[in-house]
Design a protein around this motif. Structure first.
Motif, PDB file in Angstrom:
ATOM      1  N   LYS A  41       0.843  -1.208   0.000  1.00  0.00           N
ATOM      2  CA  LYS A  41       0.000   0.000   0.000  1.00  0.00           C
ATOM      3  C   LYS A  41       0.875   1.254   0.000  1.00  0.00           C
ATOM      4  O   LYS A  41       0.597   2.219  -0.691  1.00  0.00           O
ATOM      5  N   LEU A  55       2.368   1.836  -3.401  1.00  0.00           N
ATOM      6  CA  LEU A  55       1.387   2.434  -4.322  1.00  0.00           C
ATOM      7  C   LEU A  55       1.415   3.955  -4.234  1.00  0.00           C
ATOM      8  O   LEU A  55       1.313   4.662  -5.233  1.00  0.00           O
ATOM      9  N   VAL A 102       2.433   5.117  -8.092  1.00  0.00           N
ATOM     10  CA  VAL A 102       2.115   4.052  -9.053  1.00  0.00           C
ATOM     11  C   VAL A 102       0.905   4.451  -9.901  1.00  0.00           C
ATOM     12  O   VAL A 102      -0.090   4.944  -9.375  1.00  0.00           O
ATOM     13  N   LEU A 120      -1.478  -0.858 -11.317  1.00  0.00           N
ATOM     14  CA  LEU A 120      -1.143  -1.989 -10.453  1.00  0.00           C
ATOM     15  C   LEU A 120      -1.420  -3.276 -11.226  1.00  0.00           C
ATOM     16  O   LEU A 120      -2.522  -3.459 -11.759  1.00  0.00           O
ATOM     17  N   ALA A 127      -5.824   0.012  -3.862  1.00  0.00           N
ATOM     18  CA  ALA A 127      -5.579   0.642  -5.164  1.00  0.00           C
ATOM     19  C   ALA A 127      -6.854   1.321  -5.673  1.00  0.00           C
ATOM     20  O   ALA A 127      -6.802   2.422  -6.232  1.00  0.00           O
ATOM     21  N   GLN A 175      -6.185  -1.331 -12.533  1.00  0.00           N
ATOM     22  CA  GLN A 175      -5.577  -2.627 -12.213  1.00  0.00           C
ATOM     23  C   GLN A 175      -5.736  -3.619 -13.361  1.00  0.00           C
ATOM     24  O   GLN A 175      -6.801  -3.725 -13.950  1.00  0.00           O
TER      25      GLN A 175
END
Ligand SMILES: Nc1nc2c(ncn2[C@@H]2O[C@H](COP(=O)(O)OP(=O)(O)OP(=O)(O)O)[C@@H](O)[C@H]2O)c(=O)[nH]1
Ligand SMILES: [Mg+2]
Length: 290
Positions: free
Chosen positions: A124, A127, A160, A163, A190, A197
């Motif tokens: 996390k 991210l 990010v 993901l 996310a 994703q």
């Protein structure tokens, strides 16, 4: 994740997803020409998933396709039982000219494992751009703000943009409840950050002998479709975000059909990552004028 009941040989009359097997050049050019709309912006792709799923191999596979030769920069391993990748590593891909790089980078991470893997909290933080390149993950404790590898003020380039869950097709049925819960937790984090994703389903050759013989069968085999549907239902991933690939892992020369699936997945990763960059920029422009 339940066992598989269908027989690998059952074939659909038509492939349920179209891949242009005959001409991968368009997809390759898309990847080679990609430039984020904003000058200096980097598209950061974070890979996560169970230990040994093929995260490092996927990075090598993309590099191999782009360089048109086998590439093994991200070390992959076939004997360790805990995660072979321990460090948070950013992989830049060099373009044809020296000191020029593609505007997307991959972050490779330690694999998830109920006992010896990366902690969900660390993923996390990665991210949000709080983990610096070179950090060695500790499966027992998460990175603290005092750690020299903790980035207190991440820029948009540290965060990010996409993901990517990397998961193997041949072991889907034996994912532990703990791993499934961790995957769901990371996906939820996310989603809170509005990060798109993508899921890469690796080792399709190992999961299915028909595909090992002919990779073009991937979207024609009922068995593979059912595997993807199962993954979609268990972890809550929409079907159109799942991309089966075979990584380069034992071969010494490239194969056009293998490339096509890798490039197909990369197109989606780049497209949705770019959407995210634009979305974040319009959000910050709105807050600047408010
Ligand atoms: N048959 C087959 N083997 C693969 C594929 N992708 C990866 N492998 C093999 O699977 C093993 C693990 O791959 P890695 O790329 O090291 O996996 P990882 O997710 O980076 O693993 P950790 O860093 O340990 O978490 C290696 O032996 C690879 O050669 C694939 O698509 N097909
Ligand atoms: Mg690895």
């Amino acid at each position: 994740m339940g066992g598989d009941s269908s027989k690998p040989a059952q074939t659909l009359s038509k492939p349920w997803r179209d891949i242009n097997w005959e001409d991968k050049r368009g997809e390759l050019q898309f990847l080679k020409n990609y430039k984020p709309q904003t000058e200096g912006q980097q598209l950061r792709i974070l890979l996560y998933g169970p230990v040994g799923a093929g995260k490092s191999s996927f990075i090598n596979s993309v590099q191999s396709v782009l360089h048109d030769r086998m590439y093994v920069q991200a070390l992959a391993d076939n004997i360790s039982h805990d995660s072979f990748t321990k460090k948070y590593t950013t992989y830049k891909i060099q373009k044809d000219r020296p000191n020029t790089f593609y505007p997307f980078v991959f972050n490779d991470i330690m694999g998830l494992d109920p006992h010896k893997g990366v902690l969900v909290e660390d993923v996390k933080l990665a991210l949000k751009g709080h983990v610096k390149d070179g950090y060695t993950f500790n499966p027992d404790t998460q990175i603290t703000e005092n750690d020299p590898f903790y980035n207190r003020s991440p820029t948009s380039n540290d965060k990010v943009q996409v993901l990517v869950l990397v998961i193997c097709a041949d072991t889907l049925h034996c994912l532990s409840d703990t791993i499934v819960k961790e995957l769901q937790e990371i996906r939820a984090a996310a989603s809170d950050l509005e990060i798109p994703q993508v899921t890469i389903l690796t080792k399709i050759d190992q999961a299915c002998p028909e595909i090992k013989k002919d990779i073009r069968k991937v979207y024609k085999l009922k068995y593979m479709k059912e595997k993807m549907e199962k993954l979609s239902a268990e972890i809550g991933i929409p079907m159109n975000c799942i991309f089966p690939v075979k990584n380069y892992h034992e071969e010494i020369s490239l194969n056009s059909d293998t490339d096509s699936l890798i490039l197909n997945a990369m197109r989606q990763i780049i497209t949705w990552g770019e959407d995210h960059i634009r979305f974040k920029q319009s959000q910050s422009a709105r807050s600047d004028t408010a």
